[in-house]
Write a protein that holds these residues in place. Structure first.
Motif, PDB file in Angstrom:
ATOM      1  N   ALA A  93      35.417 -48.744 -37.332  1.00 32.35           N
ATOM      2  CA  ALA A  93      36.069 -48.032 -38.649  1.00 32.35           C
ATOM      3  C   ALA A  93      36.709 -49.123 -39.526  1.00 32.35           C
ATOM      4  N   ASN A  94      37.071 -50.400 -39.201  1.00 32.55           N
ATOM      5  CA  ASN A  94      37.824 -51.167 -39.840  1.00 32.55           C
ATOM      6  C   ASN A  94      36.863 -52.499 -40.219  1.00 32.55           C
ATOM      7  N   TYR A 113      28.546 -40.917 -36.925  1.00 31.48           N
ATOM      8  CA  TYR A 113      27.411 -40.371 -36.232  1.00 31.48           C
ATOM      9  C   TYR A 113      27.040 -38.921 -36.615  1.00 31.48           C
ATOM     10  N   GLY A 114      27.937 -38.112 -37.296  1.00 27.21           N
ATOM     11  CA  GLY A 114      27.872 -36.901 -37.747  1.00 27.21           C
ATOM     12  C   GLY A 114      26.581 -36.254 -37.911  1.00 27.21           C
ATOM     13  N   CYS A 171      39.227 -41.807 -31.539  1.00 29.86           N
ATOM     14  CA  CYS A 171      37.909 -42.160 -31.527  1.00 29.86           C
ATOM     15  C   CYS A 171      37.019 -41.154 -31.449  1.00 29.86           C
ATOM     16  N   GLU A 172      37.139 -40.033 -31.221  1.00 30.86           N
ATOM     17  CA  GLU A 172      36.097 -38.912 -31.380  1.00 30.86           C
ATOM     18  C   GLU A 172      36.101 -38.517 -32.841  1.00 30.86           C
ATOM     19  N   GLY A 173      37.182 -38.835 -33.548  1.00 32.40           N
ATOM     20  CA  GLY A 173      37.011 -38.336 -35.360  1.00 32.40           C
ATOM     21  C   GLY A 173      36.052 -39.479 -35.936  1.00 32.40           C
ATOM     22  N   ILE A 174      36.144 -40.824 -35.568  1.00 35.75           N
ATOM     23  CA  ILE A 174      35.485 -41.746 -35.947  1.00 35.75           C
ATOM     24  C   ILE A 174      34.060 -41.764 -35.546  1.00 35.75           C
ATOM     25  N   LEU A 188      28.347 -40.223 -27.503  1.00 36.21           N
ATOM     26  CA  LEU A 188      29.212 -41.332 -27.767  1.00 36.21           C
ATOM     27  C   LEU A 188      30.813 -40.849 -27.711  1.00 36.21           C
ATOM     28  N   ALA A 189      31.051 -39.637 -28.250  1.00 33.63           N
ATOM     29  CA  ALA A 189      32.302 -38.812 -28.262  1.00 33.63           C
ATOM     30  C   ALA A 189      32.708 -38.836 -26.769  1.00 33.63           C
TER      31      ALA A 189
END
Length: 124
Positions: free
Chosen positions: A70-71, A43-44, A35-38, A53-54
């Motif tokens: 993500a999907n 939102y990077g 989740c944190e990666g997505i 959000l993370a």
């Protein structure tokens, strides 16, 4: 005897409700990292949004929402995924119902104690 019985019932109900409420929504570490990666990917460019959000990736609904995003799932499918991750209607209200019943049992213990105290011989 009644106050002790009510106190035991209250303790069991409160413990079960608290357990379901606090321990029932644990997110596995792998899901939280995914989740944190997505969140970082999507939102990077906005550090404030990514950080905010993370921090919520420890909630099952947030993990389901990020997986759906993500999907590229539609709104209906995303809503279903989030709802099932959060435990649905029963999973949401059952802990609160148990805690409420425990509080009611505490009230019953208090009332039985007061009644017994007002009638020391135990007669009704």
């Amino acid at each position: 005897m009644k106050p002790i019985l009510f106190l035991c019932i209250a303790a069991i109900l409160l413990a079960a409700g608290s357990y379901l409420h606090f321990a029932g929504s644990m997110v596995p570490a792998a899901d939280q990292q995914r989740c944190e990666g997505i969140v970082a990917d999507i939102y990077g460019d906005s550090e404030e949004a990514a950080t905010s959000l993370a921090g919520q990736c420890d909630q099952p609904g947030m993990v389901a929402m990020m997986d759906a995003r993500a999907n590229n799932l539609g709104a209906e499918e995303a809503a279903e995924a989030i709802s099932s991750a959060n435990g649905g209607l029963i999973g949401t209200f059952l802990p609160y119902a148990l805690i409420g019943a425990g509080i009611g049992a505490l009230g019953g213990a208090f009332a039985a104690f007061r009644q017994r105290r007002g009638n020391p011989e135990g007669r009704a």
